[in-house]
Design a protein around this motif. Structure first.
Motif, PDB file in Angstrom:
ATOM      1  N   LEU A  19       0.826  -1.195   0.000  1.00  0.00           N
ATOM      2  CA  LEU A  19       0.000   0.000   0.000  1.00  0.00           C
ATOM      3  C   LEU A  19       0.870   1.258   0.000  1.00  0.00           C
ATOM      4  O   LEU A  19       0.582   2.232  -0.714  1.00  0.00           O
ATOM      5  CB  LEU A  19      -0.904  -0.024   1.235  1.00  0.00           C
ATOM      6  CG  LEU A  19      -2.171   0.823   1.250  1.00  0.00           C
ATOM      7  CD1 LEU A  19      -3.144   0.355   0.186  1.00  0.00           C
ATOM      8  CD2 LEU A  19      -2.814   0.742   2.629  1.00  0.00           C
ATOM      9  N   LEU A  20       1.944   1.253   0.805  1.00  0.00           N
ATOM     10  CA  LEU A  20       2.838   2.403   0.886  1.00  0.00           C
ATOM     11  C   LEU A  20       3.564   2.625  -0.433  1.00  0.00           C
ATOM     12  O   LEU A  20       3.707   3.764  -0.895  1.00  0.00           O
ATOM     13  CB  LEU A  20       3.853   2.198   2.009  1.00  0.00           C
ATOM     14  CG  LEU A  20       3.294   1.950   3.410  1.00  0.00           C
ATOM     15  CD1 LEU A  20       4.426   1.606   4.372  1.00  0.00           C
ATOM     16  CD2 LEU A  20       2.534   3.173   3.907  1.00  0.00           C
ATOM     17  N   LYS A  51       0.768   0.177  15.965  1.00  0.00           N
ATOM     18  CA  LYS A  51      -0.524  -0.471  15.736  1.00  0.00           C
ATOM     19  C   LYS A  51      -0.795  -0.626  14.251  1.00  0.00           C
ATOM     20  O   LYS A  51      -1.336  -1.657  13.807  1.00  0.00           O
ATOM     21  CB  LYS A  51      -1.637   0.339  16.401  1.00  0.00           C
ATOM     22  CG  LYS A  51      -3.024  -0.260  16.227  1.00  0.00           C
ATOM     23  CD  LYS A  51      -4.091   0.589  16.884  1.00  0.00           C
ATOM     24  CE  LYS A  51      -3.985   0.542  18.394  1.00  0.00           C
ATOM     25  NZ  LYS A  51      -5.100   1.273  19.042  1.00  0.00           N
ATOM     26  N   LEU A  52      -0.435   0.369  13.461  1.00  0.00           N
ATOM     27  CA  LEU A  52      -0.668   0.304  12.027  1.00  0.00           C
ATOM     28  C   LEU A  52       0.114  -0.846  11.399  1.00  0.00           C
ATOM     29  O   LEU A  52      -0.400  -1.553  10.525  1.00  0.00           O
ATOM     30  CB  LEU A  52      -0.252   1.635  11.396  1.00  0.00           C
ATOM     31  CG  LEU A  52      -0.839   1.972  10.030  1.00  0.00           C
ATOM     32  CD1 LEU A  52      -2.356   2.069  10.112  1.00  0.00           C
ATOM     33  CD2 LEU A  52      -0.249   3.276   9.516  1.00  0.00           C
ATOM     34  N   ARG A  53       1.346  -1.036  11.847  1.00  0.00           N
ATOM     35  CA  ARG A  53       2.145  -2.145  11.315  1.00  0.00           C
ATOM     36  C   ARG A  53       1.538  -3.483  11.711  1.00  0.00           C
ATOM     37  O   ARG A  53       1.441  -4.396  10.883  1.00  0.00           O
ATOM     38  CB  ARG A  53       3.580  -2.030  11.830  1.00  0.00           C
ATOM     39  CG  ARG A  53       4.345  -0.856  11.247  1.00  0.00           C
ATOM     40  CD  ARG A  53       5.642  -0.589  11.974  1.00  0.00           C
ATOM     41  NE  ARG A  53       6.261   0.638  11.477  1.00  0.00           N
ATOM     42  CZ  ARG A  53       6.901   1.516  12.227  1.00  0.00           C
ATOM     43  NH1 ARG A  53       7.018   1.313  13.528  1.00  0.00           N
ATOM     44  NH2 ARG A  53       7.419   2.596  11.687  1.00  0.00           N
ATOM     45  N   TYR A  54       1.152  -3.608  12.951  1.00  0.00           N
ATOM     46  CA  TYR A  54       0.631  -4.891  13.441  1.00  0.00           C
ATOM     47  C   TYR A  54      -0.660  -5.271  12.727  1.00  0.00           C
ATOM     48  O   TYR A  54      -0.861  -6.436  12.368  1.00  0.00           O
ATOM     49  CB  TYR A  54       0.403  -4.807  14.952  1.00  0.00           C
ATOM     50  CG  TYR A  54      -0.053  -6.097  15.578  1.00  0.00           C
ATOM     51  CD1 TYR A  54       0.870  -7.053  15.981  1.00  0.00           C
ATOM     52  CD2 TYR A  54      -1.398  -6.366  15.774  1.00  0.00           C
ATOM     53  CE1 TYR A  54       0.458  -8.239  16.554  1.00  0.00           C
ATOM     54  CE2 TYR A  54      -1.824  -7.553  16.347  1.00  0.00           C
ATOM     55  CZ  TYR A  54      -0.892  -8.484  16.741  1.00  0.00           C
ATOM     56  OH  TYR A  54      -1.297  -9.667  17.301  1.00  0.00           O
ATOM     57  N   ARG A  55      -1.525  -4.290  12.493  1.00  0.00           N
ATOM     58  CA  ARG A  55      -2.848  -4.602  11.967  1.00  0.00           C
ATOM     59  C   ARG A  55      -2.945  -4.582  10.443  1.00  0.00           C
ATOM     60  O   ARG A  55      -3.743  -5.327   9.864  1.00  0.00           O
ATOM     61  CB  ARG A  55      -3.873  -3.619  12.538  1.00  0.00           C
ATOM     62  CG  ARG A  55      -4.038  -3.721  14.046  1.00  0.00           C
ATOM     63  CD  ARG A  55      -5.182  -2.866  14.538  1.00  0.00           C
ATOM     64  NE  ARG A  55      -5.422  -3.055  15.968  1.00  0.00           N
ATOM     65  CZ  ARG A  55      -6.441  -2.537  16.638  1.00  0.00           C
ATOM     66  NH1 ARG A  55      -7.328  -1.769  15.997  1.00  0.00           N
ATOM     67  NH2 ARG A  55      -6.598  -2.762  17.933  1.00  0.00           N
ATOM     68  N   VAL A  56      -2.155  -3.730   9.800  1.00  0.00           N
ATOM     69  CA  VAL A  56      -2.317  -3.526   8.361  1.00  0.00           C
ATOM     70  C   VAL A  56      -1.065  -3.895   7.579  1.00  0.00           C
ATOM     71  O   VAL A  56      -1.094  -4.745   6.686  1.00  0.00           O
ATOM     72  CB  VAL A  56      -2.725  -2.063   8.067  1.00  0.00           C
ATOM     73  CG1 VAL A  56      -2.791  -1.812   6.567  1.00  0.00           C
ATOM     74  CG2 VAL A  56      -4.069  -1.743   8.703  1.00  0.00           C
ATOM     75  N   HIS A  73     -10.672  -6.417   5.849  1.00  0.00           N
ATOM     76  CA  HIS A  73     -11.537  -5.507   5.102  1.00  0.00           C
ATOM     77  C   HIS A  73     -10.962  -4.099   5.084  1.00  0.00           C
ATOM     78  O   HIS A  73     -11.083  -3.385   4.077  1.00  0.00           O
ATOM     79  CB  HIS A  73     -12.940  -5.519   5.688  1.00  0.00           C
ATOM     80  CG  HIS A  73     -13.641  -6.850   5.590  1.00  0.00           C
ATOM     81  ND1 HIS A  73     -13.841  -7.488   4.387  1.00  0.00           N
ATOM     82  CD2 HIS A  73     -14.177  -7.666   6.551  1.00  0.00           C
ATOM     83  CE1 HIS A  73     -14.476  -8.636   4.591  1.00  0.00           C
ATOM     84  NE2 HIS A  73     -14.684  -8.764   5.897  1.00  0.00           N
ATOM     85  N   ASP A  74     -10.348  -3.673   6.182  1.00  0.00           N
ATOM     86  CA  ASP A  74      -9.722  -2.345   6.203  1.00  0.00           C
ATOM     87  C   ASP A  74      -8.625  -2.262   5.153  1.00  0.00           C
ATOM     88  O   ASP A  74      -8.499  -1.252   4.453  1.00  0.00           O
ATOM     89  CB  ASP A  74      -9.130  -2.063   7.597  1.00  0.00           C
ATOM     90  CG  ASP A  74     -10.179  -2.039   8.689  1.00  0.00           C
ATOM     91  OD1 ASP A  74     -10.913  -1.042   8.768  1.00  0.00           O
ATOM     92  OD2 ASP A  74     -10.272  -3.022   9.441  1.00  0.00           O
TER      93      ASP A  74
END
Length: 477
Positions: free
Chosen positions: A37-38, A429-434, A460-461
């Motif tokens: 995504l990045l 948190k962003l790394r862990y989840r997405v 889904h996010d």
């Protein structure tokens, strides 16, 4: 316990977990799939193309990796949580997701080739990409969000300047002893409070003074150059800093920006001198007003008052106001002898915001929100500038610029592609989840499919983020 047979590990458990057979022969499986995504966002904002133009002269003759693409890959790696140039391996070993990625020696050579001219070009490229990202935010979302303080939206843009210490565990060029008896660097940074973007940074020796006006001016000017023209000249800009930013030359520079069409004002800390102490002691109780919390409620045990006109501070810009806050000290607070004598902890701020543009309480809580920059710096240290890779100062300076780029990529991802809790989450948190989501690569209808695990809670996010990415308006090439 585990047993091994021909490269296969048999994991036996005594608890309720299922028995596993572990092997290292998986195919079509990718990790850190969300970091694609990045990389795609760097393309969508024109950052990759701008970096390629900025570093074009560093490209070797004939075939070879595009230097701009290498720089973007390094920034993606840092945003993903990498700490060393060798961590590019994670991207390079997944070519089906990230394409061809340069080797570690090639990345080293690129960083070593970034001289002051190339660094200047990189900064201009970042500014060009930022303008596109802000335009995309205006077309697809609600534009650049307002900074918050005291339960209210603050007008315009808010720039926070602060320095931090970065420990070096080995000898590095220009690393020096710090005032906290450590050893390393003392970079000065500027963040945009509205979005969390890292606008500018200057790498300095560890013994650099905290309140050097020239460094603050350099960082502020570099940060202003990052702001698109439409916002730099048509928007109120508040510059916040702690007492290290209260040098009179720096405040005079902020005021002088108005002659260039930049409506800038300041809110900075100030040390408590003897004239200030005398003025505080003579303040009657009736002039003290309850202080506010960041949500707008009253702050228990804290009050604010104005000292403007009661203290003579020569050399400050005309219209500078002096505001004092006192509060019952919390356990462990560092108190001066004056605070111990008065039984309250005192803090002073200077601002040139005129009367009628916010209550005394709002101006004070607005300044106290500058503390958010400490969280930005803490997160930034996990996004590159908490560890510098080289003995050479020039390489580390380039590394800092790519670290700021990584922070921007995370901020743009949240502003343009994510919603809800993820849109304001810290990088961890962003790394862990997405970003660190696992997926599987499949092929069908002449296309590659990235299939995120159906049981991943934030699938889904991530999928919706990729959909929004495809819908972003693209710059005209």
């Amino acid at each position: 316990m585990s047993a091994q047979r021909e490269g296969t590990f048999y994991v036996h458990t005594t608890g309720s977990r299922p028995r596993l057979v572990v092997s290292a022969d998986g195919r079509g499986v990718v990790s850190h799939a969300g970091s694609r995504l990045l990389a795609d966002l760097a393309d969508a904002t024109g950052l990759t193309r701008a970096f390629s133009e900025a570093l074009r002269r560093l490209r070797p003759r004939g075939t070879g990796h595009d230097p701009g693409r290498i720089a973007v890959d390094l920034a993606v790696m840092l945003a993903d949580g990498g700490e060393a140039i060798a961590d590019l391996t994670l991207l390079r070993d997944q070519p089906e997701v990230f394409g061809p990625v340069a080797s570690t020696p090639t990345a080293w050579r690129l960083l070593a080739g970034i001289d002051p001219a190339a660094l200047k070009a990189l900064r201009a490229a970042r500014a060009a990409a930022r303008e596109i990202a802000w335009l995309q935010a205006g077309e697809t979302r609600h534009g650049i969000p307002a900074a918050q303080a005291g339960g209210r939206e603050l007008p315009g843009l808010v720039l926070d300047i602060d320095a931090t210490l970065v420990t070096c565990h080995s000898e590095k060029e220009n690393a020096a002893p710090t005032y906290k008896r450590g050893f390393g660097y003392h970079p000065l940074l500027c963040f945009l409070d509205n979005t969390g973007e890292a606008l500018a940074g200057v790498l300095r020796p560890g013994n650099a003074a905290a309140n050097t006006a020239a460094d603050h001016i350099a960082v502020l000017d570099a940060a202003l150059a990052q702001i698109p023209d439409a916002h730099r000249h048509g928007t109120e800009i508040l510059v916040r800093a702690d007492s290290a930013g209260s040098a009179k030359a720096f405040l005079a520079h902020i005021r002088a920006l108005r002659s260039r069409g930049i409506h800038a004002s300041f809110s900075v800390g100030w040390s408590i001198t003897e004239p200030v102490r005398r003025a505080i002691r003579h303040l009657p109780d009736r002039v003290w007003h309850p202080a506010l919390e960041q949500d707008g409620s009253l702050r228990d045990g804290a009050e604010v008052a104005e000292l403007t006109g009661l203290v003579n501070l020569p050399g400050l810009p005309e219209g500078t106001r002096i505001i004092v806050r006192r509060e019952r000290p919390h356990p462990g607070a560092q108190l001066s002898l004056f605070d111990l004598d008065e039984g309250m902890r005192h803090q002073i701020l200077l601002t040139d915001t005129p009367h009628g543009q916010g209550s005394l309480q709002l101006l004070e809580v607005r300044h106290r929100a500058h503390a958010r920059v400490e969280d930005r710096i803490r997160c930034g240290k996990t996004t590159g500038f908490g560890r510098f890779p080289s003995r050479h100062f020039a390489i580390n300076t380039a590394w800092l610029e790519l670290s700021l780029t990584a922070i921007d990529l995370l901020a743009w991802t949240q502003a343009l592609l994510l919603e809800g809790e993820l849109a304001t989450a810290e990088p961890k948190k962003l790394r862990y989840r997405v970003l660190h989501a696992a997926a599987r690569i499949t092929r069908g209808a002449r296309r590659l499919h990235l299939r995120i695990a159906a049981t991943w809670p934030w699938r889904h996010d991530l999928a919706h983020a990729f959909t929004r990415l495809q819908a972003l308006p693209r710059p005209v090439t």
